[in-house]
Design an enzyme around this catalytic site. Structure first.
Site, PDB file in Angstrom:
ATOM      1  NE  ARG A   1      -3.198  -0.302   3.179  1.00 11.40           N
ATOM      2  CZ  ARG A   1      -4.537  -0.444   3.158  1.00 11.40           C
ATOM      3  NH1 ARG A   1      -5.062  -1.580   2.786  1.00 11.40           N
ATOM      4  NH2 ARG A   1      -5.317   0.548   3.502  1.00 11.40           N
TER       5      ARG A   1
ATOM      6  CG  ASP B   1       0.905   6.790   3.130  1.00 14.61           C
ATOM      7  OD1 ASP B   1       0.063   5.902   3.349  1.00 14.61           O
ATOM      8  OD2 ASP B   1       1.803   7.098   3.942  1.00 14.61           O
TER       9      ASP B   1
ATOM     10  NE  ARG C   1       5.857  10.306   3.388  1.00 17.51           N
ATOM     11  CZ  ARG C   1       4.603  10.640   3.740  1.00 17.51           C
ATOM     12  NH1 ARG C   1       3.629   9.746   3.670  1.00 17.51           N
ATOM     13  NH2 ARG C   1       4.346  11.857   4.150  1.00 17.51           N
TER      14      ARG C   1
ATOM     15  CE1 TYR D   1       7.162   2.242  -1.176  1.00 17.06           C
ATOM     16  CE2 TYR D   1       8.089   0.312  -0.079  1.00 17.06           C
ATOM     17  CZ  TYR D   1       6.997   1.064  -0.475  1.00 17.06           C
ATOM     18  OH  TYR D   1       5.730   0.630  -0.177  1.00 17.06           O
TER      19      TYR D   1
END
Length: 296
Positions: free
Chosen positions: A77, A79, A237, A137
């Site tokens: 998932r 954001d 993040r 990522y």
């Protein structure tokens, strides 16, 4: 969801060019999709009531083409505002589907924000989420006094130069198995919602400078590459925000072990903005990502 060129009902019935010509079928096969998307204008990837999401648009488009309900599973998932290049989705589709034509139709109807990079039949026991062994990522940071409009939707603008060596020393201390509670947004707990583990295994955490033609000292595009067995909410993040503070000299690289041991979100740095983050790749074969990163 679409660009206004979706096939008409008549085209679907007749199987004319630009349509799949499908009818409902009780026979299905498992399919695997590799999906890229610009997440700027979506409320995240996973479906949500009354909000536009990548999965919502993708599923609705597929159902419009194949004319049967579909259930989809995703490797991760993301954001609101986060992008994807190697997001993996799986689900069962009618065996009568021509996958090449389906891929073409989805890409025409969802362009330019969503693109299916590949679409193939796969084993019945494959699940995009539960079969994954590693996820990766990328996070881009533009460091220059002046913003870069072309990179604005896909990078975080940090005006000051950053100490990449210090950030890499800090990143090395994140490798291996740790409790990343300090870097994760806590999930709500309560009756029927027990606290979830925040222990993760990080396989790679490295910064590098990305060459850009024509800059000649005007600035630098820095890219953080991280891979782990899985990630908890806002983990990447939060790590980026913390490592950028190291690069700015506002915290030391050697402070990372104490940050991990604190298991307190307030011990870590700021949460980096979503626009610099891209869900890059998913592995399913158990191969360590650091052995294959540069070839992907």
């Amino acid at each position: 969801m679409t660009d206004g060129t979706e096939p008409s009902a008549e085209a679907l019935e007749s199987g004319s060019p630009g349509s799949e010509g499908l009818c409902a079928s009780s026979s299905t096969r498992n399919a695997k999709l590799v999906v890229a998307y610009d997440g700027t204008d979506f409320h995240g990837f996973a479906e949500a009531n009354d909000q536009r999401t990548v999965m919502g648009d993708l599923r609705a488009t597929i159902e419009q083409i194949v004319r049967v309900p579909v259930e989809l599973s995703a490797a991760g998932r993301t954001d609101a505002g986060v992008h994807g290049w190697g997001q993996v989705v799986s689900g069962r589709l009618p065996t009568s589907v021509d996958l090449a034509r389906l891929q073409h139709s989805i890409n025409r109807m969802c362009r330019p924000e969503i693109a299916v990079r590949s679409l193939d039949w796969t084993d019945d026991d494959f699940d995009a989420r539960f079969s994954a062994t590693s996820r990766a990522y990328r996070y881009d940071v533009w460091t220059a006094p002046v913003p870069h409009p072309v990179l604005a939707r896909s990078s975080w603008h940090v005006p000051a130069a950053l100490d990449v060596e210090a950030m890499n020393r800090a990143g090395e201390l994140l490798l291996g198995e740790h409790d990343f509670a300090s870097f994760c947004r806590r999930a709500k707990v309560g009756p029927g919602r027990p606290e979830k583990s925040t222990v993760r295994i990080v396989q790679r955490a490295e910064w590098r400078r990305v060459p850009l033609d024509g800059l000649d000292g005007d600035g630098a595009l820095l890219r953080f590459e991280i891979a782990a067995t899985s990630f908890c909410h806002q983990m990447v993040r939060s790590i980026v925000g913390t490592l950028v503070e190291v690069g700015e000299g506002r915290r030391s690289a050697s402070s990372i072990p104490a940050t991990l041991q604190a298991r307190d979100r307030h011990a870590a740095g700021v949460v980096a903005p979503p626009n610099g983050l891209t869900f890059w790749h998913v592995d399913y074969d158990g191969v360590r990502w650091d052995a294959a990163w540069r070839t992907r």
